[in-house]
Motif scaffolding. Structure first.
Motif, PDB file in Angstrom:
ATOM      1  N   ARG A 180       0.771  -1.253  -9.124  1.00 16.92           N
ATOM      2  CA  ARG A 180       1.740  -1.912  -8.245  1.00 16.92           C
ATOM      3  C   ARG A 180       3.017  -1.085  -8.123  1.00 16.92           C
ATOM      4  N   GLU A 195       2.081   1.635  -5.699  1.00 13.97           N
ATOM      5  CA  GLU A 195       2.063   1.113  -4.328  1.00 13.97           C
ATOM      6  C   GLU A 195       3.484   0.939  -3.793  1.00 13.97           C
ATOM      7  N   GLU A 228      -5.265  -2.725  -3.637  1.00 14.57           N
ATOM      8  CA  GLU A 228      -4.052  -2.619  -2.824  1.00 14.57           C
ATOM      9  C   GLU A 228      -3.581  -1.174  -2.724  1.00 14.57           C
ATOM     10  N   CYS A 229      -3.715  -0.432  -3.817  1.00 15.09           N
ATOM     11  CA  CYS A 229      -3.347   0.985  -3.791  1.00 15.09           C
ATOM     12  C   CYS A 229      -4.223   1.753  -2.806  1.00 15.09           C
ATOM     13  N   ARG A 246      -5.831   0.633  -0.182  1.00 12.79           N
ATOM     14  CA  ARG A 246      -5.508   0.263   1.202  1.00 12.79           C
ATOM     15  C   ARG A 246      -4.174   0.862   1.631  1.00 12.79           C
ATOM     16  N   THR A 247      -3.174   0.766   0.759  1.00 10.35           N
ATOM     17  CA  THR A 247      -1.849   1.269   1.110  1.00 10.35           C
ATOM     18  C   THR A 247      -1.857   2.777   1.312  1.00 10.35           C
TER      19      THR A 247
END
Length: 560
Positions: free
Chosen positions: A380, A383, A422-423, A425-426
């Motif tokens: 996180r 990200e 999430e990483c 995708r980002t």
């Protein structure tokens, strides 16, 4: 003798002498020395309160400050009276401080770098957030946009101004919207947290900045210590809500003594200046792109070399390459994982966001850094830094060296899988150049989370795999001792990765491996990164994203 009106309240002065008394250690302080230390006790490090005018004078270059005036705000909108009429309180505060309200705004420069600064003054009704203060913050944001300059917020507040009722509450929304406009404009925002910063200020613009730095010992929170203790009926731990507590819990990026702040701020502000069109042209690209040029090596030797503790770590590389690097900490959700490090620095004059796994060179370092295995907060944090890079339009350089994501109960409770996802995708959607280098181990999704890049490189003795060879051997061979056999079957070595098209090139290493000559090895990686960025930075963001997604879309297709 220095005038007393703008002196910090906490340093008790004698009108007869040039000596002060430190509030914390009660030591005698020679005033001139105290001033040279920017109001910091040289004995115990206590940071005295400062007025808004003193803040502006200490932070901005001499003669650069130009006042920014907000529009008039309402005066005593509720005709409020408690023990004293609000109008009387305002008049007394204005008379005592010489200020119209708790916030002063100026456009100036820090070491030559343009910036709009908001400085709060706790002497004015506890730095409370009322209509005039909220309007000043919003005006400062508009001035930053008009000057195309970063915004620096210096906070000092007890919270909302109760005497203005719900109008005070609305300032939280007003100032938060102003911060959103700065995000949309792609302008860097920085908060300097000073003691104290509470309530509506902490719960709005103070914590919405891209980067949050705190002075040592500064307290920040929504509710104050006494309120919390009375509410929950428990004694809170020592150091609760202090800058150091906030850093350890991932809520601020750094804690810096006051004398260091101008240089640190200058380093951060310099990261908003792009490099020229000729950047990187003098660098020779050392990357090998023909698998036939790579020497054949026994797979057990490759595994052993990839895991050598003397190989350069992410922080070693950054120390060798980057000027003005400022490490940024925390996921802003309650934790700061030590296995991932990152921050802004200048690579040969190009502002870059560095992100990487961090192991160490000793057993103690490995334990401290979780053996380079990130927890969800590490991903996180990564990200968050990726998103900041996209906002500031600076490239991302990711250095990969991990056995894999941290396994365990706590990691699963905190959402390890979702944090990695999430990483992925980002990173895949960043509209800026992204270069990833597998410098040692590239273990599973824990490595891929930092390798969804435009250019993926691997060091000559690096490895990259869906699972550790030991894990694969235990599952498929049912024999952990078959790790070498599994590694060969998985094709984890650099040559195999290049033939499979997983990596774009191989960074050569000094004879015997990077651990034999870490500085030379680091320079080879630097040159490889510069050469890749030199090509990529001329391409529009939408093209980068489209090509990056197409690259990963093709993996596993027949004939691809």
């Amino acid at each position: 003798m220095t005038e007393m009106v703008n002196r910090p309240r906490a340093a008790q002065q004698s009108e007869q002498t040039d000596w002060l008394v430190c509030r914390r250690c009660q030591g005698l302080l020679y005033r001139k020395r105290f001033d040279r230390f920017a109001g910091v006790c040289p004995e115990c490090g206590w940071h005295s309160p400062m007025t808004a005018a003193e803040r502006l004078a200490k932070l901005l270059d001499d003669g650069s400050a130009k006042p920014v005036e907000p529009r008039p705000a309402v005066h005593d909108p509720l005709t409020f009276t408690d023990l004293v009429p609000y109008a009387t309180r305002l008049a007394k505060a204005r008379s005592a401080t010489g200020l119209d309200d708790a916030v002063q705004v100026a456009h100036g420069a820090v070491h030559g770098h343009s910036v709009v600064v908001v400085a709060m003054d706790f002497r004015f009704l506890g730095g409370s957030l009322g209509s005039a203060a909220g309007e000043a913050i919003a005006t400062a944001a508009e001035a930053a946009i008009a000057h195309d300059s970063p915004l620096l917020l210096v906070t000092a507040s007890g919270g909302a101004r109760m005497q203005e009722g719900v109008l005070s509450l609305m300032q939280m929304a007003k100032t938060s919207n102003a911060m959103a406009e700065l995000d949309e404009a792609g302008l860097l925002t920085i908060t300097l947290v000073t003691d104290p910063t509470f309530g509506g200020v902490a719960a709005s613009y103070a914590t919405l900045s891209d980067i949050i730095v705190a002075e040592p010992g500064a307290r920040m929170g929504f509710a104050g210590r006494r309120v919390i203790e009375q509410t929950i009926g428990q004694r809170l731990p020592e150091g609760f809500q202090t800058a150091e507590f906030l850093l350890s819990h991932g809520h601020v990026d750094d804690v810096r003594p006051r004398p260091e702040l101008p240089r640190m701020l200058a380093n951060l502000l310099s990261m908003t200046r792009p490099a020229g069109t000729g950047w990187g042209h003098s660098v020779t690209d050392p990357v090998l792109r023909d698998p036939g040029l790579l020497p054949e090596k026994p797979v057990d030797e490759v595994l052993r070399t990839a895991r050598e503790l003397a190989r350069p770590t992410t922080l070693d590389h950054i120390d060798n390459w980057a000027d003005g690097f400022v490490e940024l900490h925390g996921d802003r959700r309650g934790s700061d994982c030590p296995a991932i490090v990152g921050g802004l620095g200048s690579l040969d004059g190009l502002p870059v966001m560095f992100i990487g796994h961090q192991k160490g060179h000793s057993t103690a370092e490995l334990v401290k850094r979780q053996f380079g295995m990130p927890s969800p907060s590490g991903y996180r944090k990564a990200e968050r830094l990726m998103r900041l890079a996209a906002k500031l339009r600076v490239p991302v350089v990711a250095l990969v060296d991990t056995p894999g994501a941290h396994p365990g109960l706590e990691a699963e409770e905190q959402g390890q899988a979702a944090a990695i996802a999430e990483c992925l995708r980002t990173m895949g959607g960043l509209p800026v150049p992204v270069v990833s280098v597998i410098t040692g181990e590239g273990g599973s999704g824990g490595a891929l989370a930092l390798a969804v890049a435009d250019r993926v490189l691997v060091s000559e003795n690096g490895i990259y795999s869906v699972i550790s060879p030991e894990g694969c051997a235990a599952i498929l061979w049912r024999d952990p001792g078959a790790a070498t056999r599994a590694a060969g079957a998985l094709r984890v070595d650099a040559g195999s990765l290049l033939r499979l098209g997983i990596v774009d090139g191989v960074v050569p290493e000094p004879d015997g491996g990077a651990h034999r000559n870490p500085d030379a090895a680091s320079d080879l990686v630097r040159r490889s990164v510069v050469a890749a960025l030199r090509e990529l930075r001329a391409r529009p963001g939408n093209e980068l994203v489209a090509a990056r997604r197409a690259r990963f879309r093709a993996f596993g297709l027949a004939g691809a």
